[in-house]
Enzyme design. Structure first.
Site, PDB file in Angstrom:
ATOM      1  N   CYS A 124     -31.753  -9.290 -21.316  1.00  0.00           N
ATOM      2  CA  CYS A 124     -31.661  -7.891 -22.452  1.00  0.00           C
ATOM      3  C   CYS A 124     -33.460  -7.962 -22.987  1.00  0.00           C
ATOM      4  CB  CYS A 124     -30.724  -7.700 -23.116  1.00  0.00           C
ATOM      5  SG  CYS A 124     -30.811  -6.230 -23.350  1.00  0.00           S
ATOM      6  N   HIS A 166     -25.367  -7.733 -20.376  1.00  0.00           N
ATOM      7  CA  HIS A 166     -25.804  -9.020 -20.962  1.00  0.00           C
ATOM      8  C   HIS A 166     -23.792  -9.406 -20.537  1.00  0.00           C
ATOM      9  CE1 HIS A 166     -27.513  -8.182 -24.943  1.00  0.00           C
ATOM     10  NE2 HIS A 166     -27.578  -7.048 -24.104  1.00  0.00           N
ATOM     11  N   GLU A 197     -23.295 -12.796 -20.549  1.00  0.00           N
ATOM     12  CA  GLU A 197     -22.975 -13.561 -21.722  1.00  0.00           C
ATOM     13  C   GLU A 197     -21.905 -13.545 -21.885  1.00  0.00           C
ATOM     14  OE1 GLU A 197     -25.021 -11.592 -24.404  1.00  0.00           O
ATOM     15  OE2 GLU A 197     -25.478 -11.683 -22.123  1.00  0.00           O
TER      16      GLU A 197
END
Length: 269
Positions: free
Chosen positions: A124, A232, A234
């Site tokens: 990001c 994202h 993660e």
């Protein structure tokens, strides 16, 4: 664990050390340097690397010292935007928070890490920092650009809804990412108001959203491993096979860097 797995390990190969730069946050009159757990956990669990959290509030005097201990650089997302003056634009989102300390640390960090040939993984804001560091720029309001969708989350939604997979990403045929994931398209979350416009020197797009916005980049002409995404991975990475593969690929690149460093030290001994 089987004996064969134990025998296949290389006990002399230490775990890679990866720099993670922190961001500024103000709480009740106190300034903090912060990093959320969601970014750290997959680096430890799936990249199998050792994170070193680097403050960005003290300038760049010790930048090379940090890099001396590093086998990779991991640039995460954040709630702040990059200062548009750094890519030659006026600020179109004055109500959005900025973190100039992080800007002024991470952009030199990208350049210095590339000179050393270190693997870099960006998420990001991290992807946007890489692009700006290499001379690219940004759409400050993707949602206001003709032909693009609104890629922002609803701030009123619960976090599970904000991070839900909401659109497809088409992966470039023949790219290493296509080979790594074994598919032409994946579903991703979307929590960003800004996106890449002009790509920086050496950067190539390897994935796009359905509206054509760049969602993943690499830079094979200038780095053995520079990879960044706009979404994202993660978030709840353990439940997402695509995310696991991406973190594993970064970990493998960092382990290759460790091997290279060990060979150089052995030759110099």
């Amino acid at each position: 664990m089987s004996n064969s797995n134990i025998g296949s390990k290389q006990p002399t190969l230490r775990k890679p050390v990866v720099l993670m730069t922190m961001g500024s946050q103000e709480r009740k009159g106190h300034d903090y340097q912060v990093m959320t757990h969601k970014y750290i956990t997959p680096l430890v669990e799936f990249s199998d690397c050792v994170p070193v959290l680097v403050p960005t509030c003290c300038g760049t005097d010790d930048l090379e010292t940090y890099l001396d201990m590093a086998d990779g650089v991991y640039l995460t997302g954040a709630g702040s935007n990059i200062d548009p003056a750094l890519y030659g634009q006026e600020n179109q989102t004055p109500g959005k928070g900025q973190d100039q300390n992080r800007d002024l640390f991470d952009i030199p960090l990208v350049k210095a890490a590339l000179k050393r040939g270190l693997p870099i993984f960006g998420i990001c804001r991290g992807m946007q920092e890489i692009n700006v560091a290499l001379g690219g720029d940004i759409y400050q309001k993707v949602y206001a650009e003709p032909g693009f969708n609104d890629h922002r989350e609803n701030p009123e939604d619960p976090v599970e809804v904000q991070y839900a997979q909401v659109h497809g990403v088409k992966i470039k045929p023949g790219s290493w990412l296509r080979d790594a994931l074994g598919t032409d398209e994946i579903r991703v979350n979307s929590l960003h108001g800004q996106g890449l416009r002009k790509l920086g020197a050496g950067i190539e797009a390897i994935a796009h959203a359905e509206d054509g916005l760049v969602e993943a980049i690499h830079a094979p002409s200038i780095s053995p491993f520079l990879f960044a995404v706009q979404w994202h991975p993660e978030w709840q990475a353990a439940k997402n096979p695509d995310s696991i593969k991406m973190f594993q690929a970064f970990g493998d690149a960092c382990r290759a860097q460790v091997r290279k460093s060990q060979v150089k030290r052995h030759q110099a001994a």
